[in-house]
Design a protein around this motif. Sequence first.
Motif, PDB file in Angstrom:
ATOM      1  N   GLN A  17      -4.506  12.294  -1.021  1.00 25.18           N
ATOM      2  CA  GLN A  17      -3.804  13.115  -0.029  1.00 25.18           C
ATOM      3  C   GLN A  17      -4.058  14.602  -0.237  1.00 25.18           C
ATOM      4  OE1 GLN A  17      -2.590   9.819   1.728  1.00 25.18           O
ATOM      5  NE2 GLN A  17      -1.718  11.722   2.492  1.00 25.18           N
ATOM      6  N   TRP A  18      -4.115  15.036  -1.507  1.00 23.93           N
ATOM      7  CA  TRP A  18      -4.200  16.471  -1.802  1.00 23.93           C
ATOM      8  C   TRP A  18      -5.628  17.025  -1.736  1.00 23.93           C
ATOM      9  CZ3 TRP A  18      -1.223  20.506  -1.580  1.00 23.93           C
ATOM     10  CH2 TRP A  18       0.147  20.399  -1.788  1.00 23.93           C
ATOM     11  N   GLY A  60       3.081  -0.768  -9.121  1.00 26.90           N
ATOM     12  CA  GLY A  60       4.377  -0.196  -8.783  1.00 26.90           C
ATOM     13  C   GLY A  60       4.739   1.015  -9.622  1.00 26.90           C
ATOM     14  N   LEU A  61       4.026   1.197 -10.727  1.00 28.71           N
ATOM     15  CA  LEU A  61       4.306   2.317 -11.636  1.00 28.71           C
ATOM     16  C   LEU A  61       3.910   3.650 -11.022  1.00 28.71           C
ATOM     17  CD1 LEU A  61       5.300   2.534 -14.593  1.00 28.71           C
ATOM     18  CD2 LEU A  61       2.923   2.427 -15.326  1.00 28.71           C
ATOM     19  N   ARG A  62       2.923   3.651 -10.137  1.00 35.42           N
ATOM     20  CA  ARG A  62       2.362   4.868  -9.525  1.00 35.42           C
ATOM     21  C   ARG A  62       1.818   5.799 -10.607  1.00 35.42           C
ATOM     22  NH1 ARG A  62       0.454   3.127  -6.618  1.00 35.42           N
ATOM     23  NH2 ARG A  62       0.123   4.749  -5.082  1.00 35.42           N
ATOM     24  N   ALA A  89      -1.312  22.237  -7.410  1.00 30.67           N
ATOM     25  CA  ALA A  89      -0.874  21.660  -6.136  1.00 30.67           C
ATOM     26  C   ALA A  89       0.160  20.562  -6.356  1.00 30.67           C
ATOM     27  CB  ALA A  89      -2.071  21.100  -5.370  1.00 30.67           C
ATOM     28  N   GLN A 141      10.561  17.933  -5.974  1.00 29.61           N
ATOM     29  CA  GLN A 141       9.498  18.878  -6.332  1.00 29.61           C
ATOM     30  C   GLN A 141       8.233  18.606  -5.517  1.00 29.61           C
ATOM     31  OE1 GLN A 141       9.747  21.584  -8.469  1.00 29.61           O
ATOM     32  NE2 GLN A 141       7.756  22.108  -7.618  1.00 29.61           N
ATOM     33  N   GLN A 158       6.238  21.201  -3.030  1.00 27.60           N
ATOM     34  CA  GLN A 158       4.798  21.478  -3.072  1.00 27.60           C
ATOM     35  C   GLN A 158       4.156  21.329  -1.692  1.00 27.60           C
ATOM     36  OE1 GLN A 158       5.177  22.411  -6.869  1.00 27.60           O
ATOM     37  NE2 GLN A 158       3.085  22.328  -6.075  1.00 27.60           N
ATOM     38  N   TRP A 159       4.595  20.336  -0.926  1.00 23.18           N
ATOM     39  CA  TRP A 159       3.934  20.028   0.349  1.00 23.18           C
ATOM     40  C   TRP A 159       4.399  20.897   1.519  1.00 23.18           C
ATOM     41  CZ3 TRP A 159      -0.415  18.062   1.877  1.00 23.18           C
ATOM     42  CH2 TRP A 159      -1.053  17.079   1.117  1.00 23.18           C
ATOM     43  N   GLN A 202       2.452  23.819   2.748  1.00 23.56           N
ATOM     44  CA  GLN A 202       1.139  23.437   3.279  1.00 23.56           C
ATOM     45  C   GLN A 202       1.258  23.003   4.736  1.00 23.56           C
ATOM     46  OE1 GLN A 202      -1.821  23.398   1.540  1.00 23.56           O
ATOM     47  NE2 GLN A 202      -0.995  23.949  -0.471  1.00 23.56           N
ATOM     48  N   ARG A 243      11.902  10.263 -10.842  1.00 19.71           N
ATOM     49  CA  ARG A 243      11.180  10.980  -9.778  1.00 19.71           C
ATOM     50  C   ARG A 243      11.488  10.352  -8.418  1.00 19.71           C
ATOM     51  NH1 ARG A 243      11.816  14.616 -11.114  1.00 19.71           N
ATOM     52  NH2 ARG A 243      10.225  15.835 -10.083  1.00 19.71           N
ATOM     53  N   LEU A 299       3.248  11.601   6.579  1.00 19.76           N
ATOM     54  CA  LEU A 299       1.792  11.467   6.671  1.00 19.76           C
ATOM     55  C   LEU A 299       1.109  12.210   5.520  1.00 19.76           C
ATOM     56  CD1 LEU A 299       0.254   9.984   8.902  1.00 19.76           C
ATOM     57  CD2 LEU A 299      -0.199  12.192   9.970  1.00 19.76           C
ATOM     58  N   ALA A 300       1.649  13.362   5.157  1.00 19.14           N
ATOM     59  CA  ALA A 300       1.072  14.148   4.062  1.00 19.14           C
ATOM     60  C   ALA A 300       1.239  13.433   2.731  1.00 19.14           C
ATOM     61  CB  ALA A 300       1.719  15.526   4.007  1.00 19.14           C
ATOM     62  N   LEU A 301       2.403  12.835   2.502  1.00 15.80           N
ATOM     63  CA  LEU A 301       2.643  12.137   1.231  1.00 15.80           C
ATOM     64  C   LEU A 301       1.786  10.885   1.124  1.00 15.80           C
ATOM     65  CD1 LEU A 301       6.541  12.379   0.987  1.00 15.80           C
ATOM     66  CD2 LEU A 301       4.883  13.552  -0.475  1.00 15.80           C
ATOM     67  N   GLY A 302       1.473  10.271   2.265  1.00 14.73           N
ATOM     68  CA  GLY A 302       0.661   9.064   2.254  1.00 14.73           C
ATOM     69  C   GLY A 302       1.470   7.845   1.844  1.00 14.73           C
ATOM     70  N   PRO A 303       0.777   6.675   1.779  1.00 16.96           N
ATOM     71  CA  PRO A 303       1.485   5.445   1.431  1.00 16.96           C
ATOM     72  C   PRO A 303       1.893   5.413  -0.050  1.00 16.96           C
ATOM     73  CG  PRO A 303      -0.861   5.026   1.726  1.00 16.96           C
ATOM     74  CD  PRO A 303      -0.640   6.462   2.086  1.00 16.96           C
ATOM     75  N   TRP A 304       2.926   4.670  -0.362  1.00 18.98           N
ATOM     76  CA  TRP A 304       3.421   4.424  -1.735  1.00 18.98           C
ATOM     77  C   TRP A 304       3.674   5.696  -2.542  1.00 18.98           C
ATOM     78  CZ3 TRP A 304      -1.907   2.678  -1.067  1.00 18.98           C
ATOM     79  CH2 TRP A 304      -1.997   1.527  -0.305  1.00 18.98           C
ATOM     80  N   CYS A 350       6.457   6.667  -3.851  1.00 17.51           N
ATOM     81  CA  CYS A 350       7.432   6.449  -4.930  1.00 17.51           C
ATOM     82  C   CYS A 350       7.136   5.165  -5.684  1.00 17.51           C
ATOM     83  CB  CYS A 350       8.835   6.339  -4.349  1.00 17.51           C
ATOM     84  SG  CYS A 350       9.439   7.907  -3.771  1.00 17.51           S
ATOM     85  N   SER A 351       7.549   5.146  -6.936  1.00 16.12           N
ATOM     86  CA  SER A 351       7.338   3.960  -7.765  1.00 16.12           C
ATOM     87  C   SER A 351       8.277   2.834  -7.334  1.00 16.12           C
ATOM     88  CB  SER A 351       7.598   4.299  -9.228  1.00 16.12           C
ATOM     89  OG  SER A 351       8.966   4.533  -9.448  1.00 16.12           O
TER      90      SER A 351
END
Lengths: 330, 330
Positions: A83-84, A201-203, A220, B79, B83-84, B87, B203, B219-224, B226-227
């Motif tokens: 994404q970044w 699932g840990l990401r 970023a 956080q 950051q996003w 942008q 988190r 859309l910026a964060l994208g899929p998944w 979070c854990s």
Amino acid sequence: MKHGGDLTGAIARYGGTPQMWLDLSTGISPWPWPIPADLPGAVWQRLPSRAAEEALIAAARDAYAVLADAEVVVAPGTQSLIQWLPQLASRGSVAIVGPTYHEHELAWRIAGHEVIAVANLDELPDAVRHAVVVNPNNPDGRVTGHSALARAAELLQDRGGWLVIDEAFADMEPEISAVGLCVELPVVILRSFGKFYGLAGLRLGFAIAHRDVAQRISLALGPWPCSGPALNIGLAALRDKEWARCMRNAIQHRTRELDTVLAVAGLTILGGTGLFRLVQHPDATKMHAVLAAQYIWCRRFEWADDLLRFGLPPHKHDLHRLAGALASFK
Amino acid sequence: MKHGGDLTGAIARYGGTPQMWLDLSTGISPWPWPIPADLPGAVWQRLPSRAAEEALIAAARDAYAVLADAEVVVAPGTQSLIQWLPQLASRGSVAIVGPTYHEHELAWRIAGHEVIAVANLDELPDAVRHAVVVNPNNPDGRVTGHSALARAAELLQDRGGWLVIDEAFADMEPEISAVGLCVELPVVILRSFGKFYGLAGLRLGFAIAHRDVAQRISLALGPWPCSGPALNIGLAALRDKEWARCMRNAIQHRTRELDTVLAVAGLTILGGTGLFRLVQHPDATKMHAVLAAQYIWCRRFEWADDLLRFGLPPHKHDLHRLAGALASFK
């Protein structure tokens, strides 16, 4: 079906409970690194410390054979890096070697870059400033060699661009990794933790790049990008080289067994990696539906109606179940 | 000392082990919501499902009293949203009500916006397109009322800008939340999960905004993003209203005890929230060092040498320890 690994849509359409399904739609290992039952409370409660992040980075440096002049950035999954990166890359169009994992294209488009699909790295159009290659590629497992990667990176360096190499599935054959190119060339390597270690699932994921690029990515992402459990478990798992060695063997063995089941059912195996197999069949779409009706979920693709992708069945009896379901199709 | 909650620097300078330190440098509750010992293996192993994310969003809607026309986006900590957002915001300068949590300024600068510090929302310069206010503010606890927030948001709406309201510490007094403004105005609200629930390592955070803005963030964060553990634990904790009610009382009680200890030691209490107290003392810098020598870590600030911030001591005996250490200073 945008992604594998999510039964929400499958259950909505075909019924059943998650427990009833055999989910082969993903490239995540079905055999997770064993998480200790007694994670320290602090990993949940406290903000992840700099010390914890640095320890994980040291373990990743070692596990991924990162050279001294390259840097490692930790991230909550390589998806967050996907994404970044287009936001941080200089303006200009990007060539993506495809067909491949489609989130790369999406992210570059969202960030306003023109995206050009190419069949391989040796045919980069003159207009292109950046390139993305998944290596080995998902879903076909195609490997781009180090010399082709270096040639492309040199070309893009002259244009002020980046070569992003997504090594999400390189754990099975570490020698595929082009990590050595990061030192001299504008190469950003992505390493996924969750797939080979069976802990999606840990990401947790990593970017490896030259110092300047790594610092921009890190800035970023901001502080505390990863959870405490991810830092703690990632550290222990990456240090566990004996587990990784044994797991490579176990995965190879199961892949061969899966190939046999697929071949016997009349499917043509086109390629893949240890964690998934891409197969061809003229009635692939129908076969996908027949399997789904028996609560077996494999991956199909919007861009090809004769392809299916199968992940590894966790148990022997899952192999038999798959074989039986495929036999019912004939 | 850029942030509280990280003993890495304290230990490097003053010695000791993490167990020896009383860390009061953070605004994270010392009393975590109790994580069940038997988290299902799937939360670690599988990619978080859409169903799990939707369940958490429903719980957040309810917990944060989100109106039907506003949307909730889940993120790996507020956080990552800090950051996003810069942008995604349109070009233009931003006013930040300060002094406050300094990561807002950093993120807007990195994204190329001019940053203007303002003392309150009623004095937004004409040139400003966006504004950020932390409410209640960190570190002084100042509360900006709903009418001032609405006025500012209306002004910025005319300029095509956003009002970002960081409600990281609003859990103790939910009526502070300006969540109702999201429906009609370009207001983005940030809610932190980890502070009040004492699980900063997880988190998890949320953005609440009108549909269009929420979709761009998502859309910026994208899929998944979070854990699996964050989705699972966040869901159960946000549904546990009885725990939240009791915890508010317990925190209030401990805050009063802490205030007594600080006042007796000759510190002037300037403000704060239930989770931290801001105090003034002419020798604050020296006091910080004296406490650190006794392995008590509080927060000081680069922009004021007469201020200290104290988080809640978890145990009664920690209160006594703090009282004793402060007494040794006199």
